[in-house]
Motif scaffolding. Sequence first.
Motif, PDB file in Angstrom:
ATOM      1  N   THR A 310       0.860  -1.179   0.000  1.00 36.15           N
ATOM      2  CA  THR A 310       0.000   0.000   0.000  1.00 36.15           C
ATOM      3  C   THR A 310       0.895   1.226   0.000  1.00 36.15           C
ATOM      4  O   THR A 310       1.639   1.462   0.954  1.00 36.15           O
ATOM      5  N   THR A 311       0.860   1.977  -1.086  1.00 35.72           N
ATOM      6  CA  THR A 311       1.820   3.068  -1.251  1.00 35.72           C
ATOM      7  C   THR A 311       1.344   4.390  -0.675  1.00 35.72           C
ATOM      8  O   THR A 311       2.037   5.392  -0.782  1.00 35.72           O
ATOM      9  N   GLN A 313       0.016   5.783   3.007  1.00 38.87           N
ATOM     10  CA  GLN A 313      -0.156   5.418   4.404  1.00 38.87           C
ATOM     11  C   GLN A 313      -0.499   6.656   5.228  1.00 38.87           C
ATOM     12  O   GLN A 313      -0.098   7.764   4.898  1.00 38.87           O
TER      13      GLN A 313
END
Length: 603
Positions: A310-311, A313
Amino acid sequence: MKYAFTIFLFFVLGFACTTGYSQINLVRNPSFELVNQPNLLCNFYQTSISFDNAIVNWTTPTTGTSDIYHMSLNRQCVLHPLSTSNSNLGNRAPRTGDSMVGLLLYSPNSKREYIQGELNEPLQAGHRYSITFYVSLALKSQFASNNFGVKFYDEYFFQNSNDVIDVVPDANHPLIITQRFGWVLVELEYTPQTSGANYFIIGNFFNDEQTLLEQDPTAEDEVMRAYYYIDDVAITSKTATFEVIDSLCQGTTIELPKQSKEGYTGTWSPAPNNQETTTYTFTADDPTVDAATLTIEIIKPYIEPLFTLTTTQCEGTIVALPTTSENGYTGTWSPEFNPTTTTTYTFTPDEGFCVLPKTIDIVITPKIEPQFELPIFICPGELLDELPLVSANGIAGTWTPALNLQQTTTYTFTPLEGYCAHAASVTIEVKHPKTPRLEYYCAKDQLYIEAQPNSFSPASSFHWSINQVEVEENSPKVSLSTYRHLLREDDNTVVLTTRDEYGCSASTTLELYGAKNLCFIPRGISPQGDQLNDAFDLENFGGVSLQLFNRYGQRVYHKKNYTKQWEGQSDGGKLLPSGTYFYHILTAKNEEFTGWVQLMREF
């Protein structure tokens, strides 16, 4: 001179050997030390089977019978190396250990004896092998001979006769060995063209016509033969070999082997190069060993490590970057994960994998503050809806603790998972208004009810009711005399409600009995226990200081905060006689009343 030269040669060669380099001997039981003790013979062996049964890893490949000499035998035995028997062929101690063998290198009519040994591993085609063994001519041998030869076989060999093995040896010593005192080193070389030889035979592979002899007329043996002792057989590869090194990925640390499979140490050139395919040359410390080459193929990285991350956050979220890719490659990430700032991370594969580096950008989203429209204070018991589960700016979450309408409380809002928001704290103060304390008293024949000072806020408003009827009064004091029409003969209820500057209300209630009499001072009492005029009742004055005197001016009774406790008793509790008593009353408002009261008793 010939014998002296041979002895000198032996000592030189022996010295060179003892100071030589480490190498692996392929010969099993090379010094004939492994024997089957019970099967050793005292005299010369007469059959090949008896020889084969007496020693390990060695056989006679023909019916010719070689001999085994061993120091454990009785010295009277012919085959004790230092035998005292007259039949021995000349004493000779083994070169090393306790055992050696003897064989006929030459006997007339092309009769021969051989020994056949075994190898630990088969010979390899193209490798150069050194063959060495030590020989010594028996003292009583009439002839010295040449043609110590060696022949290799893939499988066990046997010839059912004692004739010459009619083959061309793979290596042969062409010189006559005449040394009778000491040992001569025989050195041969052989490079096989095919792989697979597991056995070898030592002996003379040439007939009488092809064999050179040198006779010693002083020899005691009258038989025309050449008999030799043999010890310490060694076959070593002079070709250094190494395990093949698989293709390496560019950048992998290269460690070239420090020792060959044959046990040779040496140096490599050029220096290891992990950037391109290179052929390295091994130069052994032993100068008799052939140089060897080893090519290491270098492959450029070509595999892409796979990651599903998941890029984006939320600020403060801790992410453990995986050290193993989805396609199974390990490595490390740099820099360390930073939960506060958008950062580019690089995956560096571990050595040994032809894996490309990988970079991934992880964007950090700042947390937002949940917004709420909540009162900063409430009044006790004030109705308030549940705390909102969704903030004004759309953040869903939960509150702790539960809503408390009676006590000032700080509430914490925790956003639900999936919302990038800070926790929020809201303090809702519960404003507790002062509860007025009421007192009543008489002043100038008027009955007043008043809230005590400091029992209400200075900014309060006042709302009075008498027997549930609101009256137009907005002060902390009300005169009941003004509202006689609202009073009853029996119980009366007066309620004061105050409202402070925060809008919080507090109420207090005062119950009065017989308030319609207002500030009446009784003229007499008759304490007969019938509850009719039993006590001197001053309750409407709201608590006074009372003193009573007899007609002689003596104080007989006194009490502070008096309401209706006197029923004709003295301060000591004795019953006073009937008569007239004079009172002095001081109210809380410092008003004074004097007069008389009649005490009437019936006895």
